[in-house]
Write an enzyme that holds these catalytic residues in place. Structure first.
Site, PDB file in Angstrom:
ATOM      1  N   TRP A   1       0.871  -1.180   0.000  1.00 15.34           N
ATOM      2  CA  TRP A   1       0.000   0.000   0.000  1.00 15.34           C
ATOM      3  C   TRP A   1       0.909   1.231   0.000  1.00 15.34           C
ATOM      4  O   TRP A   1       1.844   1.327   0.826  1.00 15.34           O
ATOM      5  CB  TRP A   1      -0.858  -0.045   1.272  1.00 15.34           C
TER       6      TRP A   1
ATOM      7  N   ASP B   1      -0.344  -5.094   9.729  1.00 14.51           N
ATOM      8  CA  ASP B   1      -1.362  -4.130   9.318  1.00 14.51           C
ATOM      9  C   ASP B   1      -2.635  -4.926   9.045  1.00 14.51           C
ATOM     10  O   ASP B   1      -2.693  -5.726   8.103  1.00 14.51           O
ATOM     11  CB  ASP B   1      -0.896  -3.386   8.060  1.00 14.51           C
TER      12      ASP B   1
ATOM     13  N   LYS C   1     -13.017  -0.248   6.638  1.00 11.21           N
ATOM     14  CA  LYS C   1     -13.621  -1.117   5.625  1.00 11.21           C
ATOM     15  C   LYS C   1     -14.635  -2.082   6.243  1.00 11.21           C
ATOM     16  O   LYS C   1     -15.741  -2.217   5.751  1.00 11.21           O
ATOM     17  CB  LYS C   1     -12.536  -1.936   4.902  1.00 11.21           C
TER      18      LYS C   1
HETATM   19  C1  LIG Z   1      -3.280  -1.841   3.793  1.00 11.72           C
HETATM   20  C2  LIG Z   1      -3.952  -0.688   4.431  1.00 11.72           C
HETATM   21  N1  LIG Z   1      -3.569  -0.310   5.652  1.00 11.72           N
HETATM   22  C3  LIG Z   1      -4.132   0.726   6.281  1.00 11.72           C
HETATM   23  C4  LIG Z   1      -5.135   1.452   5.685  1.00 11.72           C
HETATM   24  C5  LIG Z   1      -5.663   2.658   6.428  1.00 11.72           C
HETATM   25  O1  LIG Z   1      -6.940   2.651   6.755  1.00 11.72           O
HETATM   26  P1  LIG Z   1      -7.663   3.911   7.439  1.00 11.72           P
HETATM   27  O2  LIG Z   1      -8.519   4.498   6.373  1.00 11.72           O
HETATM   28  O3  LIG Z   1      -8.439   3.310   8.552  1.00 11.72           O
HETATM   29  O4  LIG Z   1      -6.632   4.854   7.911  1.00 11.72           O
HETATM   30  C6  LIG Z   1      -5.570   1.110   4.404  1.00 11.72           C
HETATM   31  C7  LIG Z   1      -6.613   1.894   3.741  1.00 11.72           C
HETATM   32  O5  LIG Z   1      -6.823   1.863   2.571  1.00 11.72           O
HETATM   33  C8  LIG Z   1      -4.966   0.006   3.763  1.00 11.72           C
HETATM   34  O6  LIG Z   1      -5.329  -0.380   2.543  1.00 11.72           O
END
Ligand SMILES: Cc1ncc(COP(=O)(O)O)c(C=O)c1O
Length: 397
Positions: free
Chosen positions: A130, A211, A246
């Site tokens: 990501w 994560d 999500k």
């Molecule tokens: C792999 C990953 N980690 C963390 C996050 C972060 O999520 P948040 O929107 O809760 O900050 C995302 C969001 O797209 C993600 O895809």
């Protein structure tokens, strides 16, 4: 102040959303954005969330500050979710959880905390990962290196290379792992592979940082925690960053949690004290509303049952759309084998589309895909699937 400063580059995925918004083509399809969409193409508020908010409206009587690490009951419910109710980690009282603003806040707070005690550490991220991982851990002061992960030829894991890289990472370094639903590839290690990875973490002494942004959107709430369970079984120090954006659909509420797991309760207490002092200088204490929704749902069995059903439905729709895409492409006589898309997990898929095809789709069919070919499978609906398959078939003809 800004006269001679060049503008910062726009976020590539959010930039794509902006371009999508301005596109006048009525058939346009957004497969770039990272949010769940239902079959009508909207990002819904879950029924369990609406029900929880109704309850909250009746009982909430103060907007006073939360404790630095958040409501302790929220922490307990989050731990039950990530470890499972009967987990030894919970009965041994060796995990500390702080409510964070989203998964991003959890990653950053975790990074800041580790930096204080491991100033020389490097953070290792999967290739690819990501996009924000690199930014967050760079901002927390770490040099970043990559370990091999996705094999674009086999569309699977580079497992042997991954293991040998993990065996050469020095003690004390941070290894960031996607607990499930790897973003962007959709490719996860299986249970036995996680066991091997956790064994290497223990013998090498590097610090696992999981994560966990998609619990329940891969194979289910219980199945998706297998990575967490394997590291917990080793009794090592590790970190888990949870996001409820999500799986509860709480994107704009910024609900998440950072959990620090220690070998024993005494060390956990020390970790918690430093976790709190890290939070204190970053945002002082967390925003209440989103976390209160999660706590209300998880504390009330009927609401939790509704949530589980709604989450399973989201997960099921994604699986259905993966199948519809693969079948739709095959039905159009495309020789390329796309069957791997049905083996990938979570919202995202490395479609195997080249940058050239991605550009063609956007310019000629207003089908928006992130460079590199990542698609958000949840952007597909029964109304647009034929159009998307026709467009890809044309692009590849
Ligand atoms: C792999 C990953 N980690 C963390 C996050 C972060 O999520 P948040 O929107 O809760 O900050 C995302 C969001 O797209 C993600 O895809």
């Amino acid at each position: 102040m800004w006269k001679s400063v060049a503008a910062a580059p726009a976020d590539s995925i959010l930039g794509l959303t902006e371009a999508f918004r301005n596109d006048g083509n009525p058939s346009k399809v957004n497969l770039g954005v990272g949010v769940y969409m239902d079959d009508t193409g909207t990002t819904p508020i879950l029924n369990c969330v609406k029900d929880a908010e109704r309850i909250m409206l009746g009982v909430e009587n103060s907007k006073s500050y939360l404790p630095i690490s958040g409501d302790p009951e929220y922490g307990r419910q989050v731990q039950r979710l990530i470890f499972g109710a009967g987990s030894e980690v919970i009965s041994s009282d060796r995990a500390a959880t702080a409510h964070s603003p989203g998964g991003t806040g959890a990653l950053r707070i975790g990074g800041e905390l580790i930096k204080r005690f491991r100033p020389q550490a490097t953070t290792w991220v999967s290739s690819p990962t990501w996009a924000n991982h690199q930014g967050i851990f760079t901002a927390a002061g770490f040099p970043i290196k990559q370990y091999p992960y996705y094999n674009s030829e086999t569309k699977g894991l580079r497992f042997d290379e991954l293991l040998s890289a993990l065996r050469s990472i020095p003690a004390g370094d941070v290894v960031l792992l996607h607990a499930c639903c790897h973003n962007p590839s959709g490719v996860d290690p299986d249970g036995n592979q996680w066991r091997e990875i956790a064994a290497i973490a223990e013998s090498q002494g590097w610090l696992p940082f999981l994560d966990f942004a998609y619990q329940g959107l891969g194979a289910g709430i219980e199945e998706d925690r297998r990575a967490v369970t394997e590291f917990a079984a080793r009794g090592v120090d590790f970190f888990v960053a949870s996001s409820f954006s999500k799986n509860f659909g709480l994107y704009n509420e910024r609900a998440g949690a950072i959990t620090v797991i220690s070998p024993n309760s005494r060390e956990k207490d020390v970790a918690l004290s430093h976790l709190k002092s890290t939070v204190r200088v970053c945002y002082s204490n967390p925003p209440a509303h989103g976390g209160l929704i999660v706590k209300t749902i998880l504390s009330e069995p009927t609401l939790e049952a509704t949530w589980r059903q709604e989450l399973a439905a989201m997960c099921g729709r994604i699986v259905e759309m993966r199948r519809a895409l693969v079948d739709g492409l095959a039905a159009r006589g495309i020789s390329q084998d796309f069957s791997y898309i049905t083996r990938q997990r979570g919202m995202f898929s490395f479609s195997g589309l080249t940058d050239e095809t991605v550009a063609w789709l956007r310019e000629n069919r207003a089908v928006y895909v992130v460079g590199g070919g990542r698609i958000n499978v949840a952007g597909l609906t029964s109304a647009n699937i034929d159009y998307v398959c026709d467009s890809i078939a044309e692009a590849l003809a």
